[in-house]
Design a protein around this motif. Structure first.
Motif, short mmCIF file in Angstrom:
data_model
loop_
_atom_site.label_atom_id
_atom_site.label_comp_id
_atom_site.label_asym_id
_atom_site.label_seq_id
_atom_site.Cartn_x
_atom_site.Cartn_y
_atom_site.Cartn_z
N LYS A 9 17.03 -47.29 39.41
CA LYS A 9 17.92 -47.04 40.55
C LYS A 9 19.23 -46.45 40.05
N GLN A 10 19.97 -45.83 40.96
CA GLN A 10 21.30 -45.36 40.60
C GLN A 10 22.14 -46.53 40.11
N GLY A 11 22.87 -46.29 39.02
CA GLY A 11 23.68 -47.35 38.43
C GLY A 11 23.02 -48.05 37.26
N ASP A 12 21.68 -47.89 37.12
CA ASP A 12 20.98 -48.47 35.98
C ASP A 12 21.40 -47.75 34.69
N THR B 74 24.39 -43.79 32.40
CA THR B 74 24.23 -44.44 33.70
C THR B 74 23.62 -43.45 34.69
N ILE B 75 22.57 -43.87 35.37
CA ILE B 75 21.86 -42.98 36.31
C ILE B 75 22.78 -42.67 37.51
N THR B 76 22.92 -41.37 37.78
CA THR B 76 23.74 -40.93 38.92
C THR B 76 22.91 -40.31 40.03
N GLY B 77 21.66 -39.94 39.74
CA GLY B 77 20.84 -39.33 40.77
C GLY B 77 19.47 -38.97 40.27
N PHE B 78 18.59 -38.61 41.24
CA PHE B 78 17.21 -38.22 40.93
C PHE B 78 16.93 -36.88 41.57
#
Length: 241
Positions: free
Chosen positions: A32-35, A50-54
């Motif tokens: 998920k975003q934030g992971d 840190t994931i910001t998008g897909f």
């Protein structure tokens, strides 16, 4: 512990992961975003990301400043392994990556039992094995597996540029501990070591002579005869220690 992935698309505080690893992170791990994950650029630099998008078949990140990978050894080791039969080369590659080897070069020699067959296709699989092993054990570089050299003469012609070449011979040789202690890297660079181990049949006497003439140092590995899949891992362990 955060999952680790390799990508070369890291710049200006951002990064992108594509392909099967992006699919694994997004679809299998259900990120998920934030992971947070660890990204490696393949050159021994790691980033907390840190994931910001897909996107379509990609995952986008914000990355913190990079830092040197703690998993990379202070020596750069190339393993030249006599081509074994069955799946033994896969074992050597998988465990060799875990032990810190960076380059793998299989070769055919006089007493090899295996014969060349579909080597380009096998090489793709060998590099996938190295890639997965690197991710699993936390390496900061991507070890590579070369196509096999056709004979021992080709091995000897490839030995230029190393600080130390260790030719592992069942008839014995110089003490490994002494050779490692005496070898110093050129100009303060990382020490480059090549390790040569044989296939099931070992080496012919003329191959041992060829290796010595090419500048290799002949070493023994003790009073017991080690299997062709054991010897390279034993030497790698000793060098890393």
């Amino acid at each position: 512990m955060p999952h680790r992935y390799f990508t070369t698309e890291i710049a200006d505080g951002a990064a992108v992961l594509r392909g099967s690893d992006a699919h694994h992170l997004a679809r299998v791990m259900r990120a998920k975003q934030g992971d947070t994950v660890i990204l490696c650029d393949g050159n021994a630099v790691e980033y907390t990301a840190t994931i910001t998008g897909f996107g379509d078949e990609c995952v986008e990140f914000r990355v913190e400043p990079g830092y040197p990978s703690a998993a990379e050894p202070s020596v750069e080791v190339t393993l030249l392994a006599g081509y074994p039969k069955q799946d033994k080369l896969e074992q050597i590659i998988k465990h060799g990556v875990e032990l810190g080897c960076t380059h793998f070069i299989p070769f055919f020699s006089r007493y090899c039992v295996a014969a060349p067959k579909k080597e380009e296709q096998k090489n793709e699989r060998y590099n996938r094995i190295a890639f997965e092993a690197a991710k699993q054990c936390g390496r900061g570089v991507l070890p590579d597996v070369a196509l096999p050299l056709p004979n021992f003469g080709a091995v000897c012609r490839s030995l230029a540029g190393y600080d130390l070449v260790l030719f592992c011979y069942e008839c014995g040789g110089e003490p490994l501990r002494q050779l490692l202690a005496e070898t110093k890297p050129a100009d303060g660079k990382k020490l480059k070591i090549a390790i040569i181990t044989g296939a099931e049949g070992g080496f012919a006497a003329e191959e041992a002579e060829m290796a010595a003439k090419a500048g290799a140092k002949t070493v023994g590995l003790g009073p017991r005869i080690l299997r062709c899949e054991t010897a390279p891992l034993a030497v790698l362990s000793a060098v890393m220690t």
